[in-house]
Design a protein around this motif. Structure first.
Motif, PDB file in Angstrom:
ATOM      1  N   HIS A 177      -1.826  77.022   9.921  1.00 64.14           N
ATOM      2  CA  HIS A 177      -1.941  76.086   8.788  1.00 64.14           C
ATOM      3  C   HIS A 177      -2.049  74.628   9.248  1.00 64.14           C
ATOM      4  O   HIS A 177      -2.534  74.361  10.319  1.00 64.14           O
ATOM      5  N   GLU A 192       5.811  75.937   6.002  1.00 65.35           N
ATOM      6  CA  GLU A 192       5.492  76.747   7.184  1.00 65.35           C
ATOM      7  C   GLU A 192       4.787  75.914   8.255  1.00 65.35           C
ATOM      8  O   GLU A 192       5.106  76.015   9.438  1.00 65.35           O
ATOM      9  N   HIS A 246       3.345  81.857  12.976  1.00 61.18           N
ATOM     10  CA  HIS A 246       3.486  81.739  11.518  1.00 61.18           C
ATOM     11  C   HIS A 246       4.918  82.023  11.066  1.00 61.18           C
ATOM     12  O   HIS A 246       5.752  82.430  11.859  1.00 61.18           O
ATOM     13  N   GLU A 280      -2.961  84.965   4.721  1.00 59.26           N
ATOM     14  CA  GLU A 280      -3.184  84.059   5.860  1.00 59.26           C
ATOM     15  C   GLU A 280      -4.651  83.657   5.938  1.00 59.26           C
ATOM     16  O   GLU A 280      -4.979  82.543   6.301  1.00 59.26           O
TER      17      GLU A 280
END
Ligand SMILES: [Zn+2]
Length: 446
Positions: A177, A192, A246, A280
């Motif tokens: 991300h 996250e 992650h 994802e």
């Protein structure tokens, strides 16, 4: 809609401007509004995101002396004035705008140095509406080449060096991300993208310290990197392993523990894995470009038999990492999971994805925020990476160099002493529980 690269030569530019001028009066009543601008500076790429009320026709071109980027948006106006604060990074100096009577909104970016613009529109997704994304990539300044080079006198032949030059094992560390895409969000609001970057940095620090290994950070700040771009980056650095970090989220707050994934050949290994992969992979819809309209060449490459070795390596590394994580906390799945993560689709780089913990679980969220726990997770991953590469030493690397064959009378502590290595590490890389060794055993020396 696919990304459009708009870099207009002067002649075409004049025609386009005329075209926009002609179009403007017709569209004057249906104005698109710019609600806001966000800037995500990074070392080599700065991203600007314009929030729009509707998709807008746009043109982007560069001007030099001083360096500027001009963005013309047809039939658009600003809802608020542009931000004037400092933008961070060393590229963007200022933002200016001019509402033209023709209905064209012109935004001028004042730059500190030359940059190449790339622009694309993103459709509404989750909390975001229509967006215009401008990526500015630093242009390399070409050094003038000397016109003629005098032939160099032949130097006396050097006697060949006996020790071959060793290369480092390259570990590509990918913090998931970033920027526009926060990833999963915990009950306390922990994002996250922040915790995985902290863990990635800890891991990079450990890899850096490891003899014969070198880390490459795929993302090293709060900005978005497209999933395909992450793969390309790893391949460009000739990575021997790609590890994507992650933190999981699930509707059930009690879900907990770490999971390790590799790419599945066909379909995911469980419904949950399929769900997670979907989530994802949505990253690109939030923070980057749409995956759908890209030719899926990589998917075809995947089918190639030459992929088998890299998939086996992925699986073995994933198992080693999972074993490491099991020692510092709970694991969610005892086995390595298979799922269709886009970011794992490197045809030739062994790739694993680690869901370190459930950020949706209040206890695990707290742990994920703690520096101490971030270090433990990084260390667990490092143990797994080390174990894999010591068991499978790549030719031409330091790890392929040092082995010891046990002869009569050898003890483990003597061997450790002889090579000046830590006894525990010697046990760890060789998967030894105690000190029992037998004649003829081959020990890997860390
Ligand atoms: Zn994620």
């Amino acid at each position: 809609m696919g990304p459009t690269i708009v870099d207009i030569p002067v002649t075409v530019r004049r025609i386009t401007c005329l075209l926009l001028l002609c179009l403007a009066p017709v569209l004057a009543f249906a104005s698109t509004q710019v609600h806001g601008v966000r800037v995500w500076p990074a070392a080599e790429k700065t991203r600007l995101v314009f929030d729009l009320s509707a998709p807008a026709q746009h043109r982007v071109f560069t001007l030099t002396n001083p360096h500027r980027i001009v963005i013309d948006l047809a039939n658009t106006r600003l809802a608020h004035s542009l931000p004037k604060r400092s933008f961070g990074g060393d590229l963007l100096r200022g933002l200016r705008s001019a509402d033209k009577s023709t209905g064209i909104l012109r935004v001028v970016l004042d730059l500190a140095h030359a940059a190449h613009p790339k622009s694309f529109l993103l459709k509404p997704y989750k909390n975001y509406g229509h967006r215009l994304v401008i990526d500015l990539t630093r242009t390399e300044i070409k050094k003038p080449q000397p016109k003629s080079v005098k032939p160099v006198k032949l130097v006396k032949k050097v006697t060949p060096v006996t020790t071959e030059k060793l290369r480092d094992i390259v570990i590509a560390i990918d913090a998931g991300h970033g920027g526009e895409d926060p990833g999963a969000i915990g009950p306390q609001g922990t994002q996250e993208k922040d915790v995985v970057l902290a863990i990635a940095r800890e891991l990079a620090r450990l890899v850096e310290r490891e003899p014969g290994m070198r880390p490459v950070m795929i993302r090293n700040g709060d900005y978005y990197v497209g999933l395909r771009e992450r793969i390309n980056e790893a391949r460009q650095h000739k990575a021997d392993l790609f590890i994507s970090i992650h933190a999981d989220a699930f509707t059930h707050p009690k879900a907990r523990g770490a999971s390790v994934y590799v790419l599945s050949g066909k379909g995911a290994s469980s419904e949950a894995a399929r769900y997670l992969a979907k989530k994802e992979n949505e990253s690109d819809l939030i923070g980057g470009v749409s995956l759908n309209d890209k030719g899926d060449l990589l998917a075809q490459v995947l089918l190639d038999l030459s992929q088998t070795s890299s998939r086996e390596a992925s699986l073995e590394t994933a198992e080693a990492i999972l074993a490491g994580l099991g020692k510092v906390g709970q694991v969610h799945n005892r086995n390595v999971q298979h799922a269709g993560f886009a970011v794992l689709k490197s045809p030739d780089v062994p790739s694993v994805l680690v869901e370190t913990a459930f950020i949706s679980n209040p206890q695990e969220e707290r742990k994920l925020r703690s520096r101490h726990h971030q270090r433990r997770l990084a260390k667990a991953m490092m143990d797994g990476i080390r174990r894999y590469f010591y068991r499978n030493p790549l030719p031409g690397t330091l790890l392929a160099q040092r082995r010891h064959i046990i002869s009569r009378g050898d003890t483990l502590s003597e061997v450790a002493q002889h090579y000046d290595v830590n006894l525990n590490q010697l046990r760890l890389v060789n998967g030894l529980e105690g000190d029992r060794i037998k004649v003829g055993d081959i020990l890997l020396i860390p």
